[in-house]
Structure formats: structure tokens, C-alpha cells
Scaffold this active site. Sequence first.
Site, mmCIF file in Angstrom:
data_model
loop_
_atom_site.group_PDB
_atom_site.id
_atom_site.type_symbol
_atom_site.label_atom_id
_atom_site.label_comp_id
_atom_site.label_asym_id
_atom_site.label_seq_id
_atom_site.Cartn_x
_atom_site.Cartn_y
_atom_site.Cartn_z
ATOM 1 N N ARG A 96 37.034 45.370 55.951
ATOM 2 C CA ARG A 96 36.124 46.216 56.098
ATOM 3 C C ARG A 96 34.930 46.077 56.877
ATOM 4 N NH1 ARG A 96 38.259 47.371 50.946
ATOM 5 N NH2 ARG A 96 36.758 46.273 50.169
ATOM 6 N N HIS A 143 35.974 37.078 45.264
ATOM 7 C CA HIS A 143 37.429 37.645 45.917
ATOM 8 C C HIS A 143 37.038 38.984 46.624
ATOM 9 C CE1 HIS A 143 41.435 38.421 46.528
ATOM 10 N NE2 HIS A 143 41.518 39.493 46.087
ATOM 11 N N GLU A 171 45.395 34.112 39.079
ATOM 12 C CA GLU A 171 44.787 34.997 38.336
ATOM 13 C C GLU A 171 45.068 34.281 36.776
ATOM 14 O OE1 GLU A 171 45.321 39.067 38.547
ATOM 15 O OE2 GLU A 171 45.850 39.064 40.650
ATOM 16 N N TYR A 184 48.506 50.403 51.797
ATOM 17 C CA TYR A 184 47.291 50.415 50.559
ATOM 18 C C TYR A 184 46.558 51.688 50.941
ATOM 19 C CZ TYR A 184 42.844 48.750 52.405
ATOM 20 O OH TYR A 184 41.725 48.570 53.411
ATOM 21 N N ASP A 237 46.330 45.581 36.519
ATOM 22 C CA ASP A 237 45.954 44.444 37.353
ATOM 23 C C ASP A 237 44.308 44.766 37.658
ATOM 24 O OD1 ASP A 237 45.538 41.706 38.457
ATOM 25 O OD2 ASP A 237 46.349 42.258 40.404
ATOM 26 N N ASP A 255 50.083 36.485 40.722
ATOM 27 C CA ASP A 255 50.350 37.867 41.521
ATOM 28 C C ASP A 255 50.684 37.936 42.809
ATOM 29 O OD1 ASP A 255 50.450 40.530 41.507
ATOM 30 O OD2 ASP A 255 48.409 40.798 41.931
#
Length: 406
Positions: free
Chosen positions: A133, A124, A192, A235, A117, A224
Site C-alpha cells: 500500500r 509484519h 506463526e 484478497y 488467523d 501458514d
Amino acid sequence: MIIHIPENSDFSIHNIPFGIFSTQDRSPRAGVAVGEHILDLAAVAELDVFDFNTAVLEKETLNDFISLGKEITKKVRRHIQAWLQDDNSILANKPQLFVKQSDAQMHMPVYVGDYTDFYSSIEHATNVGKMFRDPENALLPNWKHIPVGYHGRASSIVVSGEAVHRPKGQTIPPDSKQPIFGPSQRVDFELEMGFITGKDTKLGDSISTSEAEDYIFGLVLFNDWSARDIQKWEYVPLGPFLAKNFASHISPWIVTLEALEPFKVSGPEQEPEVLPYLKYEGTKNYDIHLEVGITPEGSEEQTVCHSNFKYMYWNMAQQLAHHTVNGCNINVGDLYGSGTISGKDENSYGSMLELAWMGTKPLKMKDGSERKFINDGDTVTMRGFAEKEGKRVGFGEVSAKILPAK
Ligand code: CA
């Protein structure tokens, strides 16, 4: 025309997408979608019209058919187009060759050995960077130099229509240092497209951007599914794991690269300049309209997103060139997700995370309820089509329901 094709059908004479279907009386086999019907290729093969070993059309996946190579698969598509338009062709007066799509069950079109992926939409990546962030430095320093991606899980890729249970896992409540376990509270879709490779390479070989199209058989719509709360906790440092591998859905018909050729357009300008192995010539983006709808249990569908595949910053040729530049080998049937496809407008964002902006702007459904993420009982449906000068080539849909956690 041998069979009626409704106006505005995704499956026009210009398309001829390949898939695997079964009927009550016969097991899975290859077919092409034509209007509201399926042309049964295994049955056509019995007319002795193909000059290859037609056993490949009776397999449960298209891998062996695709492995015959583009020279053959392109010829099959061209023959079908000609036969369908000729009232005296070998398909004439043989209604048994056509199955109504509503009488057929669709299956995974290919065996997917490996799945990658990407993360190739700049809108995005910027939106997610702003939320998670630093709004001032939303894109990480590598993003404009590398088509960023990760290796996903092939076993949980399923075909449109198969319902999926809400995943359970570890999440971290706000202001807590201790994780909790339970059903995800933030199940999301990602709009996607996926491409499927049609040719193997050997370990050590690389594919250049100019060779890439020879290796791409065709495209599908790709949802997805993502559990945002699980993703947030897990993550760092190695990227998504259980937040992504509980299910991803693909549309059942593979639209060939040849069918999409008329819809090629230029991509966004890439600045700063990319390294030589990522440079390309010609137009490599595709103008494909995309939309997403949510249907709450017992209610009507609400369209929540209109996007377009042409927005991609990194194109498929660059993704494949990057993927193989280190000598990583690829196989027939491998699947490559584009990454969530968002545009500039707020209604073109390809995930609930962005559309409802981390839950701060809930979306209204037709039954009056609101959505920040996906509820149990919701069905998410994605559609896609290209259209130009009266020619329409579409993907049909990829649709799936979220069931309560098991
Ligand atoms: Ca994704």
C-alpha cells in the site's frame, strides 16, 4: 530420572507436552514427549493410576482428554513429572511404557473444528503495508485498535511431515488486466505460533482478558503457507481465500500454557490506549525463540530467520477477548494463529515476502542457489524453544516439503 533426557532437549522434565502418536503394532493414542522418547499414556492408564475415564487416552485426538478440564490435565502433567523423577515410581522398570520418537508416527493432536488467523505482529503488518500500500501509512487506521483477524479453513490444517503440492490458481501478470491460471510462482511460509482452546463457551458468552488463560490449553508452531501471487489478485475486498487454504502445518506436540509460565514477559507498549475490553493486567507475552530453515532438495539447511514470539503487539488474551466480545462461541480444539511473527531486524522477518523484500533481495542457499520464494523440493522447517535459568521448554519442529503442482 526414569528415562535419560539429553541436555538441551526441547522435551525436558519442565515441558511434558501432549500429542497423538501411533506405532506399527498399535493405533493412534495419547502420549507425552520426554527427551527422545514418548511416554505412552494409554499404556500408563493400564496401571490404573488415573482417577478419570482413561478411554480418552485411546482416542485419535486429544479433544476429549482436554475437555476433562485444566484441573485434571494439570494434575496428569504434575504426576508424570513426579513419576519420571522418582526411580521407585510406578513407571520404574517398565521400558514398554516408552516408545522411541523415531519409531513412532505423529498425528494431528486435536480435531480442529474452527481456525482463526490473526495479524498481530506490528513489524509484519508494517512491512506488508509498506510493500502493498503506502509506505507513509503502512498500518491501516484500525490496526492499533483491533486485533485484526480472519476465519480460516480447518480442513487443510495438517501435522508436520506431510508434504504439500504447490497450489494452482488465478494470478494477474504485471501490467495485465487479464488473469491467468497455473501453479503459483510465489509460494511462501509464514512463521506463526498457534494456540488451542481447551474449554467451550456458549453462543452469546464472552471471555475477558483476565479469564483467557483458563481457556487456552497450549501452543504449537504453525506454518501458514501462503501463495502471494494468488493472494494479491483475490484478497480485495474480503481478504485471503485460496492463497491460504491449500495447507497449514502444525507441530505435533502441544506445549501447555503451564509449561510456558516461567517464560512470560511484558509486551510492547500499546499506544494509543486500547478500549477497556482489550486492557489486561500482568505479563501476557512469552519469550520463545523461533527460527526458520530452508533445505533445498539434496542440499543442506540454510537458516533464514531468527524471531521471537515476544514481539507480538497483541497478546493471546487480547485476541481471545476480541474474538468473543460479540458473543462468538469457541470450542475445545479450535486453533488460533498469531499471524506472521516478525521482529525489527531484517533477519527476524517471518516470511520470504519480507526476508527477500518482494523478490528484490534474494536469499543465498548453501548449494549456491537463490530464493525469492519457495521452490519445488524445498523443505521448510520451523523450530521454537524457551530457555531460562537452565530450564528449556521447546516445541520440536514443524517441517514440510513443497512438491510440484498436481
Ligand atoms: Ca497468516
